[in-house]
Design a protein around this motif. Structure first.
Motif, PDB file in Angstrom:
ATOM      1  N   PHE A 113      41.500  50.806  46.548  1.00 17.86           N
ATOM      2  CA  PHE A 113      41.802  49.379  46.429  1.00 17.86           C
ATOM      3  C   PHE A 113      42.999  49.199  45.503  1.00 17.86           C
ATOM      4  O   PHE A 113      43.192  49.975  44.557  1.00 17.86           O
ATOM      5  CB  PHE A 113      40.614  48.604  45.841  1.00 17.86           C
ATOM      6  CG  PHE A 113      39.532  48.290  46.836  1.00 17.86           C
ATOM      7  CD1 PHE A 113      39.403  47.012  47.357  1.00 17.86           C
ATOM      8  CD2 PHE A 113      38.626  49.264  47.232  1.00 17.86           C
ATOM      9  CE1 PHE A 113      38.386  46.709  48.257  1.00 17.86           C
ATOM     10  CE2 PHE A 113      37.617  48.981  48.129  1.00 17.86           C
ATOM     11  CZ  PHE A 113      37.493  47.701  48.648  1.00 17.86           C
ATOM     12  N   GLU A 114      43.779  48.174  45.779  1.00 17.90           N
ATOM     13  CA  GLU A 114      44.939  47.848  44.956  1.00 17.90           C
ATOM     14  C   GLU A 114      44.794  46.424  44.443  1.00 17.90           C
ATOM     15  O   GLU A 114      44.342  45.535  45.174  1.00 17.90           O
ATOM     16  CB  GLU A 114      46.213  47.978  45.784  1.00 17.90           C
ATOM     17  CG  GLU A 114      46.425  49.386  46.315  1.00 17.90           C
ATOM     18  CD  GLU A 114      47.499  49.477  47.394  1.00 17.90           C
ATOM     19  OE1 GLU A 114      48.000  48.419  47.844  1.00 17.90           O
ATOM     20  OE2 GLU A 114      47.818  50.603  47.788  1.00 17.90           O
ATOM     21  N   ILE A 115      45.187  46.223  43.196  1.00 16.93           N
ATOM     22  CA  ILE A 115      45.170  44.874  42.621  1.00 16.93           C
ATOM     23  C   ILE A 115      46.301  44.079  43.246  1.00 16.93           C
ATOM     24  O   ILE A 115      47.462  44.496  43.210  1.00 16.93           O
ATOM     25  CB  ILE A 115      45.315  44.915  41.090  1.00 16.93           C
ATOM     26  CG1 ILE A 115      44.074  45.580  40.468  1.00 16.93           C
ATOM     27  CG2 ILE A 115      45.528  43.503  40.534  1.00 16.93           C
ATOM     28  CD1 ILE A 115      44.174  45.792  38.971  1.00 16.93           C
ATOM     29  N   GLN A 116      45.966  42.939  43.811  1.00 11.76           N
ATOM     30  CA  GLN A 116      46.956  42.055  44.414  1.00 11.76           C
ATOM     31  C   GLN A 116      47.439  40.999  43.417  1.00 11.76           C
ATOM     32  O   GLN A 116      48.615  40.661  43.403  1.00 11.76           O
ATOM     33  CB  GLN A 116      46.376  41.361  45.646  1.00 11.76           C
ATOM     34  CG  GLN A 116      45.908  42.326  46.717  1.00 11.76           C
ATOM     35  CD  GLN A 116      47.053  43.099  47.324  1.00 11.76           C
ATOM     36  OE1 GLN A 116      47.940  42.524  47.937  1.00 11.76           O
ATOM     37  NE2 GLN A 116      47.040  44.413  47.145  1.00 11.76           N
ATOM     38  N   ARG A 117      46.495  40.497  42.609  1.00 15.76           N
ATOM     39  CA  ARG A 117      46.868  39.480  41.611  1.00 15.76           C
ATOM     40  C   ARG A 117      45.706  39.253  40.656  1.00 15.76           C
ATOM     41  O   ARG A 117      44.563  39.562  40.962  1.00 15.76           O
ATOM     42  CB  ARG A 117      47.275  38.169  42.268  1.00 15.76           C
ATOM     43  CG  ARG A 117      46.173  37.478  43.054  1.00 15.76           C
ATOM     44  CD  ARG A 117      46.699  36.233  43.788  1.00 15.76           C
ATOM     45  NE  ARG A 117      45.752  35.716  44.736  1.00 15.76           N
ATOM     46  CZ  ARG A 117      45.595  36.117  45.983  1.00 15.76           C
ATOM     47  NH1 ARG A 117      46.338  37.088  46.439  1.00 15.76           N
ATOM     48  NH2 ARG A 117      44.697  35.559  46.773  1.00 15.76           N
ATOM     49  N   ARG A 118      46.033  38.690  39.512  1.00 15.42           N
ATOM     50  CA  ARG A 118      45.034  38.288  38.515  1.00 15.42           C
ATOM     51  C   ARG A 118      44.832  36.783  38.647  1.00 15.42           C
ATOM     52  O   ARG A 118      45.795  36.039  38.827  1.00 15.42           O
ATOM     53  CB  ARG A 118      45.511  38.641  37.111  1.00 15.42           C
ATOM     54  CG  ARG A 118      44.501  38.289  36.038  1.00 15.42           C
ATOM     55  CD  ARG A 118      45.059  38.566  34.644  1.00 15.42           C
ATOM     56  NE  ARG A 118      44.137  38.138  33.635  1.00 15.42           N
ATOM     57  CZ  ARG A 118      43.387  38.950  32.905  1.00 15.42           C
ATOM     58  NH1 ARG A 118      43.472  40.255  33.070  1.00 15.42           N
ATOM     59  NH2 ARG A 118      42.560  38.470  32.007  1.00 15.42           N
ATOM     60  N   ILE A 119      43.581  36.346  38.529  1.00 11.57           N
ATOM     61  CA  ILE A 119      43.274  34.928  38.634  1.00 11.57           C
ATOM     62  C   ILE A 119      42.547  34.521  37.360  1.00 11.57           C
ATOM     63  O   ILE A 119      41.434  34.985  37.087  1.00 11.57           O
ATOM     64  CB  ILE A 119      42.399  34.639  39.870  1.00 11.57           C
ATOM     65  CG1 ILE A 119      43.111  35.146  41.121  1.00 11.57           C
ATOM     66  CG2 ILE A 119      42.077  33.153  39.965  1.00 11.57           C
ATOM     67  CD1 ILE A 119      42.229  35.267  42.323  1.00 11.57           C
ATOM     68  N   ASP A 120      43.180  33.673  36.567  1.00 10.14           N
ATOM     69  CA  ASP A 120      42.574  33.189  35.324  1.00 10.14           C
ATOM     70  C   ASP A 120      41.471  32.190  35.644  1.00 10.14           C
ATOM     71  O   ASP A 120      41.575  31.413  36.602  1.00 10.14           O
ATOM     72  CB  ASP A 120      43.631  32.532  34.433  1.00 10.14           C
ATOM     73  CG  ASP A 120      44.673  33.521  33.937  1.00 10.14           C
ATOM     74  OD1 ASP A 120      44.364  34.727  33.846  1.00 10.14           O
ATOM     75  OD2 ASP A 120      45.811  33.089  33.652  1.00 10.14           O
ATOM     76  N   ASP A 121      40.422  32.206  34.833  1.00 10.49           N
ATOM     77  CA  ASP A 121      39.304  31.257  34.942  1.00 10.49           C
ATOM     78  C   ASP A 121      38.672  31.248  36.333  1.00 10.49           C
ATOM     79  O   ASP A 121      38.231  30.209  36.822  1.00 10.49           O
ATOM     80  CB  ASP A 121      39.764  29.841  34.582  1.00 10.49           C
ATOM     81  CG  ASP A 121      40.307  29.756  33.174  1.00 10.49           C
ATOM     82  OD1 ASP A 121      39.767  30.440  32.292  1.00 10.49           O
ATOM     83  OD2 ASP A 121      41.294  29.010  32.969  1.00 10.49           O
ATOM     84  N   TYR A 122      38.591  32.379  36.971  1.00 10.07           N
ATOM     85  CA  TYR A 122      38.051  32.461  38.327  1.00 10.07           C
ATOM     86  C   TYR A 122      36.551  32.193  38.361  1.00 10.07           C
ATOM     87  O   TYR A 122      36.055  31.504  39.247  1.00 10.07           O
ATOM     88  CB  TYR A 122      38.343  33.849  38.918  1.00 10.07           C
ATOM     89  CG  TYR A 122      37.739  34.063  40.273  1.00 10.07           C
ATOM     90  CD1 TYR A 122      38.318  33.508  41.410  1.00 10.07           C
ATOM     91  CD2 TYR A 122      36.577  34.825  40.421  1.00 10.07           C
ATOM     92  CE1 TYR A 122      37.760  33.703  42.665  1.00 10.07           C
ATOM     93  CE2 TYR A 122      36.014  35.025  41.677  1.00 10.07           C
ATOM     94  CZ  TYR A 122      36.605  34.460  42.790  1.00 10.07           C
ATOM     95  OH  TYR A 122      36.049  34.656  44.027  1.00 10.07           O
ATOM     96  N   TYR A 123      35.839  32.742  37.403  1.00 13.28           N
ATOM     97  CA  TYR A 123      34.379  32.639  37.406  1.00 13.28           C
ATOM     98  C   TYR A 123      33.904  31.367  36.725  1.00 13.28           C
ATOM     99  O   TYR A 123      34.620  30.763  35.928  1.00 13.28           O
ATOM    100  CB  TYR A 123      33.764  33.870  36.734  1.00 13.28           C
ATOM    101  CG  TYR A 123      34.000  35.137  37.524  1.00 13.28           C
ATOM    102  CD1 TYR A 123      33.266  35.406  38.673  1.00 13.28           C
ATOM    103  CD2 TYR A 123      34.961  36.061  37.133  1.00 13.28           C
ATOM    104  CE1 TYR A 123      33.481  36.559  39.406  1.00 13.28           C
ATOM    105  CE2 TYR A 123      35.185  37.216  37.861  1.00 13.28           C
ATOM    106  CZ  TYR A 123      34.444  37.461  38.995  1.00 13.28           C
ATOM    107  OH  TYR A 123      34.661  38.599  39.718  1.00 13.28           O
ATOM    108  N   GLU A 124      32.684  30.982  37.058  1.00 16.07           N
ATOM    109  CA  GLU A 124      32.087  29.763  36.522  1.00 16.07           C
ATOM    110  C   GLU A 124      32.077  29.755  34.990  1.00 16.07           C
ATOM    111  O   GLU A 124      32.171  28.703  34.374  1.00 16.07           O
ATOM    112  CB  GLU A 124      30.660  29.642  37.066  1.00 16.07           C
ATOM    113  CG  GLU A 124      30.035  28.306  36.833  1.00 16.07           C
ATOM    114  CD  GLU A 124      28.705  28.209  37.548  1.00 16.07           C
ATOM    115  OE1 GLU A 124      27.726  28.820  37.060  1.00 16.07           O
ATOM    116  OE2 GLU A 124      28.642  27.526  38.571  1.00 16.07           O
TER     117      GLU A 124
END
Length: 162
Positions: free
Chosen positions: A125-136
């Protein structure tokens, strides 16, 4: 540990093993601080997914070893393997089952979950992007995609006979 574990595919709309999956997820959450979904969210998503379940037949029933709940597009909503069964290739087996049925396999992983990130990276797997505050709980996530260039080739080294 060498055990006989069967793969079972649970179709969309079926809640077979949902209670066992919830209990496994909750054991992991308490121990590792990941998989923090609420019960209603989890059970609803499980029922809307195709679930690949690994079960060990036992004298008085069966034990859920691990599961991957996926959307129709190959996105893995939940992937969990019982800590007592880790290191035996069951996580790889679940990802391989998903990859066999989908041309693309993606997921999110908590940015602080080093074990999951290492596992996914090891599989290609490759990291495509980071997403801040993704989780509840405002936790950050990485969006991951199983790399192009041969899903079968990447997974064949983990799955004998593939």
């Amino acid at each position: 540990m060498s055990v006989t574990v069967d793969t079972r595919v649970i179709g969309t709309g079926d809640d077979a093993l949902v209670d066992d999956a919830w209990e496994l997820k909750e054991r992991i959450r308490r121990k590792e601080g990941v998989l923090k979904q609420r019960h209603g969210f989890f059970t609803d998503a499980y029922r809307r997914s195709r679930v690949y379940a690994l079960v060990e037949p036992q004298y008085d029933g069966e034990r859920l070893v691990g599961f991957a709940a996926t959307r129709r597009d190959g996105y893995i909503l939940f992937l969990a393997v019982d800590p007592d069964y880790r290191g035996e290739g069951f996580g790889r087996r679940l990802v391989a089952a998903v990859a066999d049925d989908h041309s693309s396999v993606t997921c999110h992983a908590r940015a602080t979950n080093e074990g999951a990130l290492q596992f996914y990276e090891h599989l290609g797997f490759e990291i495509q992007r980071r997403i801040d505050d993704y989780y509840e709980d405002n936790g950050d996530a990485y969006y991951l995609r199983l790399g192009d260039g041969g899903l079968a080739e990447k997974l064949s080294k983990f799955m004998p006979g593939k």
